[in-house]
Design a protein around this motif. Structure first.
Motif, PDB file in Angstrom:
ATOM      1  N   LEU B  24     118.611  -8.827  96.563  1.00 21.84           N
ATOM      2  CA  LEU B  24     117.418  -8.832  95.687  1.00 21.84           C
ATOM      3  C   LEU B  24     116.841  -7.829  95.292  1.00 21.84           C
ATOM      4  CD1 LEU B  24     117.261 -12.900  94.636  1.00 21.84           C
ATOM      5  CD2 LEU B  24     118.373 -11.051  93.501  1.00 21.84           C
ATOM      6  N   SER B  25     116.556  -7.711  97.157  1.00 19.20           N
ATOM      7  CA  SER B  25     115.362  -6.782  97.348  1.00 19.20           C
ATOM      8  C   SER B  25     115.611  -4.667  96.271  1.00 19.20           C
ATOM      9  CB  SER B  25     114.939  -6.785  99.050  1.00 19.20           C
ATOM     10  OG  SER B  25     116.353  -5.147  99.544  1.00 19.20           O
ATOM     11  N   PRO B  26     116.370  -4.975  96.063  1.00 16.74           N
ATOM     12  CA  PRO B  26     116.452  -3.296  95.423  1.00 16.74           C
ATOM     13  C   PRO B  26     115.682  -3.408  94.369  1.00 16.74           C
ATOM     14  CG  PRO B  26     118.567  -3.205  97.421  1.00 16.74           C
ATOM     15  CD  PRO B  26     117.912  -4.957  97.344  1.00 16.74           C
ATOM     16  N   ILE B  27     116.528  -4.913  93.745  1.00 12.33           N
ATOM     17  CA  ILE B  27     115.554  -5.234  91.734  1.00 12.33           C
ATOM     18  C   ILE B  27     114.182  -5.299  92.191  1.00 12.33           C
ATOM     19  CG2 ILE B  27     115.730  -6.694  90.416  1.00 12.33           C
ATOM     20  CD1 ILE B  27     118.604  -7.009  90.865  1.00 12.33           C
ATOM     21  N   ILE B  28     113.915  -5.981  93.076  1.00 11.93           N
ATOM     22  CA  ILE B  28     112.352  -6.180  93.245  1.00 11.93           C
ATOM     23  C   ILE B  28     111.617  -5.029  93.628  1.00 11.93           C
ATOM     24  CG2 ILE B  28     110.468  -7.699  94.854  1.00 11.93           C
ATOM     25  CD1 ILE B  28     113.280 -10.150  96.015  1.00 11.93           C
ATOM     26  N   TRP B  29     111.889  -4.406  93.995  1.00 12.07           N
ATOM     27  CA  TRP B  29     111.710  -3.036  95.122  1.00 12.07           C
ATOM     28  C   TRP B  29     111.116  -2.181  92.758  1.00 12.07           C
ATOM     29  CZ3 TRP B  29     108.555  -1.251  98.632  1.00 12.07           C
ATOM     30  CH2 TRP B  29     108.881   0.863  98.345  1.00 12.07           C
ATOM     31  N   ASN B  30     112.106  -2.396  92.698  1.00 10.70           N
ATOM     32  CA  ASN B  30     112.182  -1.644  90.910  1.00 10.70           C
ATOM     33  C   ASN B  30     111.041  -2.011  90.797  1.00 10.70           C
ATOM     34  OD1 ASN B  30     113.153   0.311  88.964  1.00 10.70           O
ATOM     35  ND2 ASN B  30     113.512  -1.504  88.347  1.00 10.70           N
ATOM     36  N   VAL B  31     110.867  -3.456  90.449  1.00 12.95           N
ATOM     37  CA  VAL B  31     109.987  -3.901  89.673  1.00 12.95           C
ATOM     38  C   VAL B  31     108.261  -3.657  89.757  1.00 12.95           C
ATOM     39  CG1 VAL B  31     109.069  -6.009  88.983  1.00 12.95           C
ATOM     40  CG2 VAL B  31     110.839  -5.855  88.799  1.00 12.95           C
ATOM     41  N   LEU B  32     108.672  -3.854  91.890  1.00 10.09           N
ATOM     42  CA  LEU B  32     106.954  -3.374  92.306  1.00 10.09           C
ATOM     43  C   LEU B  32     106.660  -1.760  92.038  1.00 10.09           C
ATOM     44  CD1 LEU B  32     107.290  -5.408  96.092  1.00 10.09           C
ATOM     45  CD2 LEU B  32     106.191  -5.720  93.868  1.00 10.09           C
ATOM     46  N   THR B  33     107.408  -0.871  92.466  1.00 13.19           N
ATOM     47  CA  THR B  33     107.087   0.056  91.782  1.00 13.19           C
ATOM     48  C   THR B  33     106.814   0.576  89.727  1.00 13.19           C
ATOM     49  OG1 THR B  33     108.699   0.994  93.353  1.00 13.19           O
ATOM     50  CG2 THR B  33     108.124   2.716  91.523  1.00 13.19           C
ATOM     51  N   SER B  34     107.804  -0.281  89.139  1.00 12.09           N
ATOM     52  CA  SER B  34     106.864  -0.466  87.802  1.00 12.09           C
ATOM     53  C   SER B  34     105.603  -0.346  87.716  1.00 12.09           C
ATOM     54  CB  SER B  34     108.291  -0.547  86.662  1.00 12.09           C
ATOM     55  OG  SER B  34     106.812  -2.067  87.655  1.00 12.09           O
ATOM     56  N   ILE B  49     103.018  -3.123  97.110  1.00 13.05           N
ATOM     57  CA  ILE B  49     102.004  -3.310  96.222  1.00 13.05           C
ATOM     58  C   ILE B  49     101.442  -2.917  96.017  1.00 13.05           C
ATOM     59  CG2 ILE B  49     101.645  -5.647  95.277  1.00 13.05           C
ATOM     60  CD1 ILE B  49     103.209  -6.926  96.445  1.00 13.05           C
ATOM     61  N   SER B  50     101.064  -2.564  94.608  1.00 12.38           N
ATOM     62  CA  SER B  50      99.804  -1.461  94.040  1.00 12.38           C
ATOM     63  C   SER B  50      98.706  -1.730  94.639  1.00 12.38           C
ATOM     64  CB  SER B  50     100.022  -1.094  92.362  1.00 12.38           C
ATOM     65  OG  SER B  50      99.365  -0.721  92.040  1.00 12.38           O
ATOM     66  N   SER B  51      97.534  -0.750  94.661  1.00 16.72           N
ATOM     67  CA  SER B  51      96.736  -1.776  94.713  1.00 16.72           C
ATOM     68  C   SER B  51      96.273  -1.799  93.190  1.00 16.72           C
ATOM     69  CB  SER B  51      96.301  -0.591  95.145  1.00 16.72           C
ATOM     70  OG  SER B  51      95.634   0.755  94.822  1.00 16.72           O
ATOM     71  N   THR B  52      96.112  -1.165  91.916  1.00 16.55           N
ATOM     72  CA  THR B  52      95.630  -0.909  90.828  1.00 16.55           C
ATOM     73  C   THR B  52      96.887  -1.921  89.498  1.00 16.55           C
ATOM     74  OG1 THR B  52      97.733   0.784  90.510  1.00 16.55           O
ATOM     75  CG2 THR B  52      95.499   1.219  90.475  1.00 16.55           C
ATOM     76  N   PHE B  53      98.129  -2.338  89.776  1.00 12.84           N
ATOM     77  CA  PHE B  53      98.244  -2.837  88.821  1.00 12.84           C
ATOM     78  C   PHE B  53      98.349  -3.451  88.156  1.00 12.84           C
ATOM     79  CE2 PHE B  53     101.062  -7.442  88.715  1.00 12.84           C
ATOM     80  CZ  PHE B  53     101.401  -7.075  89.827  1.00 12.84           C
ATOM     81  N   SER B  54      98.713  -2.165  87.388  1.00 14.49           N
ATOM     82  CA  SER B  54      98.822  -1.761  85.618  1.00 14.49           C
ATOM     83  C   SER B  54      99.156  -2.027  84.785  1.00 14.49           C
ATOM     84  CB  SER B  54      97.718  -1.013  85.918  1.00 14.49           C
ATOM     85  OG  SER B  54      98.397   0.362  85.475  1.00 14.49           O
ATOM     86  N   PHE B  55      99.562  -1.500  84.290  1.00 10.15           N
ATOM     87  CA  PHE B  55     100.438  -2.118  82.903  1.00 10.15           C
ATOM     88  C   PHE B  55     100.894  -1.013  81.923  1.00 10.15           C
ATOM     89  CE2 PHE B  55     100.586  -6.369  83.445  1.00 10.15           C
ATOM     90  CZ  PHE B  55     102.284  -7.084  83.098  1.00 10.15           C
ATOM     91  N   GLU B  56      99.712   0.975  82.257  1.00 11.17           N
ATOM     92  CA  GLU B  56      99.660   1.523  82.012  1.00 11.17           C
ATOM     93  C   GLU B  56     100.736   2.227  81.793  1.00 11.17           C
ATOM     94  OE1 GLU B  56      97.180   4.096  84.368  1.00 11.17           O
ATOM     95  OE2 GLU B  56      96.976   5.256  83.196  1.00 11.17           O
ATOM     96  N   TYR B  57     101.925   1.952  82.958  1.00 12.64           N
ATOM     97  CA  TYR B  57     103.262   3.075  83.130  1.00 12.64           C
ATOM     98  C   TYR B  57     103.996   2.359  81.825  1.00 12.64           C
ATOM     99  CZ  TYR B  57     100.129   5.926  86.055  1.00 12.64           C
ATOM    100  OH  TYR B  57      99.206   6.271  87.020  1.00 12.64           O
ATOM    101  N   TYR B  58     104.429   1.369  82.040  1.00 10.50           N
ATOM    102  CA  TYR B  58     104.957   0.439  81.002  1.00 10.50           C
ATOM    103  C   TYR B  58     104.688   1.109  79.502  1.00 10.50           C
ATOM    104  CZ  TYR B  58     106.904  -3.479  83.415  1.00 10.50           C
ATOM    105  OH  TYR B  58     107.432  -3.745  84.577  1.00 10.50           O
ATOM    106  N   GLN B  59     103.344   1.019  79.274  1.00  8.50           N
ATOM    107  CA  GLN B  59     102.737   1.468  77.786  1.00  8.50           C
ATOM    108  C   GLN B  59     103.350   3.416  78.177  1.00  8.50           C
ATOM    109  OE1 GLN B  59      98.912   1.086  77.689  1.00  8.50           O
ATOM    110  NE2 GLN B  59      98.554  -1.148  77.067  1.00  8.50           N
ATOM    111  N   ILE B  64     107.032   7.325  76.119  1.00  5.69           N
ATOM    112  CA  ILE B  64     107.807   8.805  76.429  1.00  5.69           C
ATOM    113  C   ILE B  64     109.880   8.177  75.933  1.00  5.69           C
ATOM    114  CG2 ILE B  64     105.933   9.815  77.566  1.00  5.69           C
ATOM    115  CD1 ILE B  64     108.222   8.606  80.332  1.00  5.69           C
ATOM    116  N   GLY B  65     110.166   7.047  74.960  1.00  4.80           N
ATOM    117  CA  GLY B  65     110.843   7.454  74.467  1.00  4.80           C
ATOM    118  C   GLY B  65     111.861   6.241  75.045  1.00  4.80           C
ATOM    119  N   GLY B  66     111.146   5.116  75.860  1.00  4.96           N
ATOM    120  CA  GLY B  66     111.516   3.912  76.058  1.00  4.96           C
ATOM    121  C   GLY B  66     111.612   2.871  74.805  1.00  4.96           C
ATOM    122  N   ALA B  67     110.268   2.976  74.108  1.00  2.00           N
ATOM    123  CA  ALA B  67     110.303   1.982  72.577  1.00  2.00           C
ATOM    124  C   ALA B  67     111.808   2.119  71.689  1.00  2.00           C
ATOM    125  CB  ALA B  67     109.293   2.291  71.773  1.00  2.00           C
TER     126      ALA B  67
END
Lengths: 293, 274
Positions: B24-34, B49-59, B64-67
């Motif tokens: 599971l840790s690789p999948i968790i690492w991926n979610v944390l990286t996002s 664990i990110s200090s900012t923890f924002s959804f900025e990179y989701y947006q 840039i093509g994800g949507a």
């Protein structure tokens, strides 16, 4: 015969027809067409015409050191990758072959690596393998070991792909073997215990023979899929460094869709198919013999 | 000393916990990286664990093509699933009830699994190029349906065969037509199997990469191709890649939990009934 009777009689045929036509398109047309292509030289990249060259493409395969290297790499994935998946998968299946609360949840969590897209798996491992900033080297350093150049070393790159492949596909071995284990009735365990068999004897004399058909099927499926390994190579190393971690299907892709040598790519696909068919026949023969015994 | 114990002893518990961590840790690492900021995914020691923890990179990832990728994947996947399940279950019913050419089917299915992708990809590529259908939804929907169909027929055939014939025969005696017996009796009874089969089609089409890479290009870019494309650039946008990869995994992870009961059967093409 009445109108309705006639309609009724042909109905099954109408049900099957669309599927049969489509299956014919996928299995017969491409097979014949690409076999014909494998006997031709056709460089569509430079707009050349198709020229019939007979078996020359096949002769070229046997002297193409890049192809032989990719074949070796596929062999490594088969041997180390599928081997480790089987051993590890059987281990996890044996651990899970008992009843406890939350068992379904735990089994499903184990399955996630093979459910997510191979492209996602490739991305994840590429981050993990990063030489300077990846978590894997960090953990090695914490344990007092020096960093490993997972992706940049020609010797290491293919094994990095294999490790990611093991991570992705062990769950598949696990779930199928677990299903096999659970199909074994409790009474057999009871009988073995009454006869005084110890754990190891139960495993070797009872479980292994009973599981053999399932083992053969699951290993065969993994072997067939391993010949197609593409996504992980594409995303983790892109065959590099140089050509060090190219597998057959990856080199096959490059030949067909980067170099646009349609004839040569087809002959490579056919060569691959021949190997797979031979392996599958051996496995199925062993499987049938067991069924009859 | 029982082989199949009830309950878990401490050794088994730790064994399972360590293995689960590995898987599971690789999948968790991926979610944390996002959720990580720029500079947080390329540091030593790595930030967990990110200090900012924002959804900025989701947006940003979606922008840039994800949507577009997720939209394309949805269009292709849903159409493919519908086509292959409808045609496939019709054929499966006929094979199960009237034994039309059913005996060779196992071999057909297996041989399609053996086929190296390039062997079928090359003719399909040339075929769609000839029809000027490269880089269209139609090309990918047709291709995936072709790949899914034998699988659907095979699974559904198994489900129909488990159904007692007598139910439909009773309906026929009562004046129901064959088509009526199929749609009103057989189909509702196999609906759990039908749903499972549909989910497998969904999973295959959603995760597929090599056909999408070759048959799509700029107008049609499924999410897998989109993610792979983000790696090719000068600067690798790890947070964006992880964000889109996480989004693309959500439907599949949900499916994993829904499918549990049918997984083994679907994955082994019915060779092992789970």
């Amino acid at each position: 015969m009445s109108m309705k009777g006639k309609r009724e009689r042909y109905l099954p045929l109408f049900f099957v027809l669309p599927t049969v036509i489509i299956i014919l398109i996928i299995s017969i047309f491409p097979l014949i067409y690409s076999f014909w292509l494998s006997l031709c030289e056709w460089e569509i990249g430079i707009g050349a015409d198709r020229v019939f060259v007979g078996l020359r493409n096949y002769a070229r395969l046997l002297t193409d050191s890049r192809f032989l290297n990719s074949l070796m790499n596929t062999g490594r994935v088969l041997f180390f990758g599928v081997g480790a998946q089987f051993a590890l998968g059987l281990g996890v299946a044996l651990l899970l072959n008992r009843s406890f609360r939350g068992k379904n949840l735990v089994s499903t969590l184990f399955l996630l690596p093979m459910m997510v897209s191979p492209v996602v798996v490739g991305c994840i491992w590429r981050i993990i393998y990063h030489y300077r900033y990846g978590p894997l080297n960090y953990m090695l350093n914490m344990a007092g070991l020096s960093s490993v150049n997972w992706l940049g070393s020609t010797d290491m790159a293919i094994y990095s792909i294999i490790l990611a492949d093991i991570w992705e596909w062990t769950p598949f071995m696990m779930i199928v073997l677990l299903a096999g284990l659970q199909a074994i009735p409790d009474e057999l365990y009871e009988a073995a215990r009454v006869d005084g068999a110890n754990r190891w004897q139960i495993f070797t004399y009872m479980l292994v023979p009973l599981l053999r058909p399932v083992m053969i099927i699951v290993i065969l499926i993994r072997i067939m899929d391993t010949f197609k390994i593409f996504d992980l190579v594409f995303l983790i190393t892109f065959g590099g460094p140089g050509q060090a971690s190219e597998t057959v299907s990856f080199y096959n892709y490059l030949t067909g869709f980067r170099h646009f040598s349609m004839g040569y790519a087809s002959s490579m696909a056919y060569f691959q198919l021949a190997i797979i068919v031979i392996i599958a026949n051996i496995f199925l023969r062993v499987w049938r013999r067991r069924e009859e015994a | 000393m029982r082989y199949r114990k009830n309950g878990v002893n401490i050794l088994v518990f730790f064994g399972l916990a360590i293995l689960l961590l590995f898987f599971l840790s690789p999948i968790i690492w991926n979610v944390l990286t996002s959720f990580k900021d720029r500079g947080e995914y390329f540091t030593y020691p790595p930030v967990f664990i990110s200090s900012t923890f924002s959804f900025e990179y989701y947006q940003h990832g979606l922008a840039i093509g994800g949507a577009k990728g997720i939209q394309d994947s949805l269009i292709i996947t849903l159409s493919t699933t519908a086509i292959s399940v409808i045609l496939g279950s019709l054929a499966a019913y006929s094979i199960a009830r009237f034994r039309i050419g059913g005996d060779n089917f196992a071999f057909w299915i297996l041989s399609i699994r053996m086929l190296p992708p390039v062997a079928s990809l090359l003719p399909l590529f040339l075929f769609f190029r000839f029809l000027r259908l490269l880089d269209t939804y139609e090309a990918l929907i047709l291709t995936y349906s072709i790949i899914n169909l034998p699988f659907v027929v095979w699974l559904m055939k198994g489900f129909f065969e488990e159904l007692p014939k007598e139910l439909e025969e009773a309906a026929l005696v009562d004046g129901c037509s064959r088509l009526g017996a199929f749609t009103r009796i057989a189909l509702p009874l196999v609906s759990p199997g039908l749903v499972a089969t549909a989910l497998f089609c969904f999973m295959f089409s959603w995760n597929e990469f090599i056909f999408a890479l070759i048959l799509g290009r700029s107008r049609v870019v499924p999410v897998t191709v989109n993610i792979a494309g983000m790696i090719g650039g000068h600067e690798i946008l790890w947070a964006e890649i992880s964000a889109v990869a996480t989004l693309a995994s959500v439907p599949i992870i949900l499916l994993a939990f829904v499918l549990q009961r049918f997984l083994v059967r679907g994955l082994t093409l019915g060779a092992v009934k789970g």
